[in-house]
Design a protein around this motif. Structure first.
Motif, mmCIF file in Angstrom:
data_model
loop_
_atom_site.group_PDB
_atom_site.id
_atom_site.type_symbol
_atom_site.label_atom_id
_atom_site.label_comp_id
_atom_site.label_asym_id
_atom_site.label_seq_id
_atom_site.Cartn_x
_atom_site.Cartn_y
_atom_site.Cartn_z
ATOM 1 N N ILE A 249 0.836 -1.203 0.000
ATOM 2 C CA ILE A 249 0.000 0.000 0.000
ATOM 3 C C ILE A 249 0.870 1.252 0.000
ATOM 4 N N ALA A 250 1.872 1.279 0.884
ATOM 5 C CA ALA A 250 2.737 2.454 0.984
ATOM 6 C C ALA A 250 3.511 2.696 -0.307
ATOM 7 N N MET A 251 3.976 1.636 -0.938
ATOM 8 C CA MET A 251 4.756 1.780 -2.166
ATOM 9 C C MET A 251 3.873 2.177 -3.346
ATOM 10 N N SER A 252 2.647 1.669 -3.381
ATOM 11 C CA SER A 252 1.709 2.080 -4.430
ATOM 12 C C SER A 252 1.362 3.551 -4.284
ATOM 13 N N ASP A 253 1.313 4.023 -3.037
ATOM 14 C CA ASP A 253 0.985 5.419 -2.727
ATOM 15 C C ASP A 253 1.934 6.389 -3.435
ATOM 16 N N ILE A 254 3.157 5.941 -3.704
ATOM 17 C CA ILE A 254 4.147 6.797 -4.365
ATOM 18 C C ILE A 254 3.748 7.109 -5.801
ATOM 19 N N PHE A 255 3.001 6.183 -6.425
ATOM 20 C CA PHE A 255 2.691 6.310 -7.844
ATOM 21 C C PHE A 255 1.231 6.667 -8.129
ATOM 22 N N VAL A 256 0.331 6.316 -7.218
ATOM 23 C CA VAL A 256 -1.102 6.522 -7.449
ATOM 24 C C VAL A 256 -1.507 7.925 -6.981
ATOM 25 N N PRO A 286 7.083 8.904 -17.048
ATOM 26 C CA PRO A 286 6.380 7.685 -17.482
ATOM 27 C C PRO A 286 6.911 6.443 -16.766
ATOM 28 N N VAL A 287 5.994 5.508 -16.484
ATOM 29 C CA VAL A 287 6.338 4.273 -15.765
ATOM 30 C C VAL A 287 5.695 3.088 -16.466
ATOM 31 N N VAL A 288 6.397 1.965 -16.477
ATOM 32 C CA VAL A 288 5.865 0.694 -16.984
ATOM 33 C C VAL A 288 6.172 -0.380 -15.942
ATOM 34 N N GLN A 308 -4.647 0.271 -12.753
ATOM 35 C CA GLN A 308 -6.037 0.729 -12.787
ATOM 36 C C GLN A 308 -6.226 2.142 -12.253
ATOM 37 N N SER A 309 -5.378 2.583 -11.340
ATOM 38 C CA SER A 309 -5.579 3.900 -10.735
ATOM 39 C C SER A 309 -4.556 4.947 -11.161
ATOM 40 N N ALA A 310 -3.481 4.514 -11.824
ATOM 41 C CA ALA A 310 -2.489 5.482 -12.294
ATOM 42 C C ALA A 310 -2.250 5.365 -13.793
ATOM 43 N N GLY A 311 -2.988 4.445 -14.445
ATOM 44 C CA GLY A 311 -2.871 4.317 -15.899
ATOM 45 C C GLY A 311 -1.535 3.799 -16.367
ATOM 46 N N ILE A 312 -0.808 3.098 -15.502
ATOM 47 C CA ILE A 312 0.516 2.576 -15.850
ATOM 48 C C ILE A 312 0.357 1.215 -16.540
ATOM 49 N N PRO A 313 0.894 1.050 -17.746
ATOM 50 C CA PRO A 313 0.727 -0.214 -18.468
ATOM 51 C C PRO A 313 1.540 -1.355 -17.865
ATOM 52 N N ILE A 314 1.016 -2.573 -18.052
ATOM 53 C CA ILE A 314 1.680 -3.784 -17.556
ATOM 54 C C ILE A 314 2.167 -4.598 -18.749
ATOM 55 N N VAL A 315 3.410 -5.061 -18.669
ATOM 56 C CA VAL A 315 4.046 -5.849 -19.725
ATOM 57 C C VAL A 315 4.453 -7.200 -19.149
ATOM 58 N N TRP A 344 -8.690 -9.540 -1.029
ATOM 59 C CA TRP A 344 -8.374 -8.209 -1.525
ATOM 60 C C TRP A 344 -8.794 -8.117 -2.981
ATOM 61 N N LEU A 345 -9.265 -6.949 -3.358
ATOM 62 C CA LEU A 345 -9.766 -6.705 -4.714
ATOM 63 C C LEU A 345 -8.964 -5.582 -5.344
ATOM 64 N N THR A 346 -8.853 -5.606 -6.654
ATOM 65 C CA THR A 346 -8.194 -4.518 -7.374
ATOM 66 C C THR A 346 -9.080 -3.272 -7.296
ATOM 67 N N PRO A 347 -8.570 -2.095 -7.678
ATOM 68 C CA PRO A 347 -9.377 -0.874 -7.576
ATOM 69 C C PRO A 347 -10.754 -0.961 -8.230
#
Length: 468
Positions: A249-256, A286-288, A308-315, A344-347
């Motif tokens: 959660i804390a690490m996602s907070d940096i990007f979302v 930009p982040v991937v 889903q919440s920051a629009g960052i693409p997944i490869v 737990w559920l995604t956004p």
């Protein structure tokens, strides 16, 4: 690069390690000797107490009170039919806590129970397990010739772990391949969980697990990359088995962005708690994100949040698929229970359990990345015919020795290729594969794979498109 460096880290510990439990009870009823119940009691625990008293008083051998109680607890957890809920005795609990919070000695692989078998979720970066070629979804059959069938994950882990420098032999089953032998030398599994490098102005950040220090490691790494004025970031979550929820959660907070959903927690009664970003996004380049089938649990939380919440693409490839949350309760004697408390559920409200997250840009590694490990202690020579010979031939083919056949028969062309390989790397020219030759083949192939990381190449391609 960063809007601010005041990243808030949360430390309410909810554990998401991957362990399971199990126990089997067998009852033999004699024709006589069992007394009949005298009426029905409203106390649901009477049967449990009665069984305990009966065994203590009438079992034909002396009984151990601690073992009886531990067995009852294990049985309750096993009845949940949940591979992530388990009882841990003092030694197992100590090992579990070490895996979360500090370095430990072993082979460096996260495991869980799956359909009654002990399965590898992901090897840890730089560990003996990774170097030996163990893969996600490999099923462990034996440890040092001892079958792990019917064991709990805790029991299997205690067999696998050991002092640095000691050896352990695993027999694993790999889908599409069959049984494989692995001889590993145990080592210290390091505490460090975040690794960075910069290439052509792009920062690559590999996160190997989510331990107590990972959030701080990431913040420090991003600050250093900020000083180097990188133009974009690739977050590498491949082979990351997860770890602590609060860190994800804390690490996602940096990007979302602030106010956006990171994840949802669905409780037993169906109520939902929505975890939202508390800070302004600290990253404005930009982040991937790169994932694979070893990306699990907390790593999936982060990947889902950023996408889903920051629009960052997944490869990459579809992730592992673990969508439950665990916590632990410790007892005064040092033992503990770990049990599932929520989904737990995604956004967007999706439950990815046993489904995984599908990347928007699919990319696989070269086929030789999935080749099995070769045992350096085993000699392969001209005239041999086996599955190991076929693997060695496929390795030689991948290393550029094109005339080698891959039929599993060690004939003249295979011997010639081996001799050429040995000459190239100043090894003793024997024409056989064993010892230093086997080790050098494995190391060379691993180095080639790093140079030919097709998933990372795709991630950089997607990132460059964003930066234009």
């Amino acid at each position: 690069m960063f809007k601010n460096n005041n990243v808030k880290f949360l430390f309410a510990i909810l554990l998401t390690a991957i362990i399971s439990a199990g126990i089997t009870f067998a009852v033999v009823q004699k024709d006589s000797g069992l007394s009949q119940a005298q009426g029905k009691s409203d106390d649901p625990f009477e049967k449990l107490y009665s069984t305990y008293d009966t065994l203590k008083g009438e079992f034909y051998q002396d009984t151990n009170q601690e073992k009886l109680v531990d067995g009852a607890i294990k049985g309750m957890l096993q009845s949940l039919d949940d591979p992530y809920s388990t009882y841990m005795d003092q030694e197992e609990a100590k090992g579990f806590n070490e895996n979360i919070s500090s370095s430990f000695e072993g082979i460096g692989a996260e495991v869980q129970e799956s359909d009654g078998k002990i399965m590898i979720v992901s090897p840890i970066k730089g560990s003996p397990a990774e170097k030996a070629g163990l893969k996600p979804k490999d099923k462990i059959l034996k440890v040092d010739d001892k079958s792990v069938e019917g064991m709990t994950v805790n029991e299997a882990v205690m067999l696998i772990r050991g002092e640095k420098g000691s050896k352990v032999q695993l027999v694993i089953e790999r889908d599409g391949v069959g049984e494989l032998d692995f001889n590993l030398t145990r080592d210290t599994i390091p505490l460090e969980t975040v690794y960075t490098e910069v290439e052509n102005g792009i920062g690559k950040v590999q996160i190997t697990k989510f331990s107590e220090t990972t959030g701080k490691e990431l913040a420090d790494a991003l600050n250093k990359l900020n000083d180097q004025e990188v133009k974009g970031l690739v977050l590498d979550l491949r082979q990351n088995p997860g770890g602590l929820l609060d860190q994800a959660i804390a690490m996602s907070d940096i990007f979302v962005p602030k106010g956006k959903t990171i994840m949802q927690i669905e409780n037993k009664d169906g109520s939902k708690e929505v975890q939202k970003s508390q800070n302004d996004s600290a990253v404005n380049v930009p982040v991937v994100v790169v994932v694979d089938n070893g990306t699990a649990s907390a790593a999936e939380i982060m990947a889902g949040a950023l996408n889903q919440s920051a629009g960052i693409p997944i490869v990459g490839e579809k992730t592992f698929g673990k969508g439950t949350i665990q916590t632990a309760k410790s007892f005064e004697d040092g033992s503990s229970i770990k049990y599932t408390i929520a989904k737990w559920l995604t956004p967007d409200g999706s439950w990815i359990h046993k489904k995984g997250i599908e990347p928007q840009h699919k990319a696989s590694l070269p086929a030789y990345a999935n080749l099995p490990y070769l045992n350096p202690d085993k000699e392969l020579k001209q005239g041999d015919s086996s599955a190991e010979v076929k693997v060695a031939q496929q390795m030689l083919k991948a290393l550029g020795y094109k005339n080698v056949k891959t039929d599993g028969f060690y004939e003249e062309t295979t011997k010639n290729a081996v001799t050429q390989f040995q000459a190239k790397y100043s090894l003793k020219s024997t024409g056989t594969i064993s010892g230093e030759t086997t080790i050098k083949m494995l190391e060379t192939l691993q180095a080639q794979l790093k140079e030919n990381d097709t998933q990372m190449e795709e991630a950089i391609k997607v990132l460059n498109e964003q930066m234009q």
